[in-house]
Design a protein around this motif. Structure first.
Motif, PDB file in Angstrom:
ATOM      1  N   GLY A  34      -1.332  -2.173  12.323  1.00  0.00           N
ATOM      2  CA  GLY A  34      -0.886  -1.624  11.051  1.00  0.00           C
ATOM      3  C   GLY A  34      -2.022  -0.878  10.400  1.00  0.00           C
ATOM      4  N   GLY A  35      -1.858  -0.601   9.113  1.00  0.00           N
ATOM      5  CA  GLY A  35      -2.910   0.101   8.404  1.00  0.00           C
ATOM      6  C   GLY A  35      -2.603   0.231   6.926  1.00  0.00           C
ATOM      7  N   ASP A  36      -3.601   0.708   6.205  1.00  0.00           N
ATOM      8  CA  ASP A  36      -3.508   0.909   4.760  1.00  0.00           C
ATOM      9  C   ASP A  36      -3.891   2.338   4.424  1.00  0.00           C
ATOM     10  OD1 ASP A  36      -2.923  -1.827   3.740  1.00  0.00           O
ATOM     11  OD2 ASP A  36      -4.816  -2.282   4.742  1.00  0.00           O
TER      12      ASP A  36
ATOM     13  N   LEU B  99      -7.436   1.936  -2.994  1.00  0.00           N
ATOM     14  CA  LEU B  99      -6.223   1.502  -2.299  1.00  0.00           C
ATOM     15  C   LEU B  99      -4.976   2.010  -3.008  1.00  0.00           C
ATOM     16  CD1 LEU B  99      -5.319  -0.208   0.124  1.00  0.00           C
ATOM     17  CD2 LEU B  99      -5.336  -2.195  -1.363  1.00  0.00           C
TER      18      LEU B  99
ATOM     19  N   TYR C 112      -1.896   1.012  -1.978  1.00  0.00           N
ATOM     20  CA  TYR C 112      -0.914  -0.037  -1.700  1.00  0.00           C
ATOM     21  C   TYR C 112       0.218   0.446  -0.805  1.00  0.00           C
ATOM     22  CZ  TYR C 112      -3.624  -2.562  -5.081  1.00  0.00           C
ATOM     23  OH  TYR C 112      -4.679  -3.144  -5.752  1.00  0.00           O
ATOM     24  N   ASP C 113       0.058   1.630  -0.210  1.00  0.00           N
ATOM     25  CA  ASP C 113       0.959   2.074   0.858  1.00  0.00           C
ATOM     26  C   ASP C 113       0.389   1.533   2.165  1.00  0.00           C
ATOM     27  OD1 ASP C 113       2.476   3.545  -0.941  1.00  0.00           O
ATOM     28  OD2 ASP C 113       1.402   5.411  -0.539  1.00  0.00           O
ATOM     29  N   ASN C 114       1.275   1.050   3.036  1.00  0.00           N
ATOM     30  CA  ASN C 114       0.802   0.506   4.304  1.00  0.00           C
ATOM     31  C   ASN C 114       1.939   0.421   5.305  1.00  0.00           C
ATOM     32  OD1 ASN C 114       2.118  -2.231   4.078  1.00  0.00           O
ATOM     33  ND2 ASN C 114       0.861  -2.254   2.231  1.00  0.00           N
ATOM     34  N   TRP C 115       1.612   0.064   6.502  1.00  0.00           N
ATOM     35  CA  TRP C 115       2.614  -0.168   7.550  1.00  0.00           C
ATOM     36  C   TRP C 115       2.087  -1.274   8.469  1.00  0.00           C
ATOM     37  CZ3 TRP C 115      -1.224   3.300   8.161  1.00  0.00           C
ATOM     38  CH2 TRP C 115      -1.856   3.361   9.385  1.00  0.00           C
ATOM     39  N   TYR C 116       2.991  -1.842   9.237  1.00  0.00           N
ATOM     40  CA  TYR C 116       2.597  -2.846  10.228  1.00  0.00           C
ATOM     41  C   TYR C 116       3.545  -2.755  11.404  1.00  0.00           C
ATOM     42  CZ  TYR C 116       6.483  -5.616   8.475  1.00  0.00           C
ATOM     43  OH  TYR C 116       7.738  -6.036   8.107  1.00  0.00           O
TER      44      TYR C 116
ATOM     45  N   PHE D   8      -6.908   6.763   5.842  1.00  0.00           N
ATOM     46  CA  PHE D   8      -6.125   5.726   6.502  1.00  0.00           C
ATOM     47  C   PHE D   8      -7.061   4.742   7.194  1.00  0.00           C
ATOM     48  CE2 PHE D   8      -3.709   9.622   6.366  1.00  0.00           C
ATOM     49  CZ  PHE D   8      -2.469   9.210   5.927  1.00  0.00           C
TER      50      PHE D   8
END
Length: 98
Positions: free
Chosen positions: A38-40, A51, A53-57, A94
């Protein structure tokens, strides 16, 4: 803009990459067989990453082989970074969790 920013000043033991560098790193991880978990997303403000606060996993599926997971997780990371929209495109960074 630099292509790599150290996040230690934020208490995060990682780095954040410009969009182009993040896409390049995802390709390197895939070539090495390393999944991107994932990442931020960070936004540069006064040359300091903040930050968003957008992210994915991307979790591994139970029936999935390690190689399938590497390919799928890197594809998901590549698509997320590629498709990320921002008014401040040149200030978006990212971090990648691997």
């Amino acid at each position: 803009m630099d292509s790599v920013f150290n996040l230690n000043g934020l208490g995060i033991n990682n780095v954040a990459y410009s969009k182009c560098e993040a896409l390049r790193m995802i390709g390197c991880f895939e070539e090495q067989g390393i999944p991107v978990l994932g990442g931020d997303v960070f936004l540069l403000k006064d040359n300091i990453p903040s930050l968003t606060y957008d992210n994915w996993y991307c979790d591994k599926n139970p029936q999935e082989s390690n190689q399938e997971y590497v390919i799928r997780s890197c594809k998901k990371a590549y698509e997320y970074v590629s498709d990320y929209n921002s008014d401040d495109f040149n200030k978006v960074l990212f971090s990648l969790v691997h």
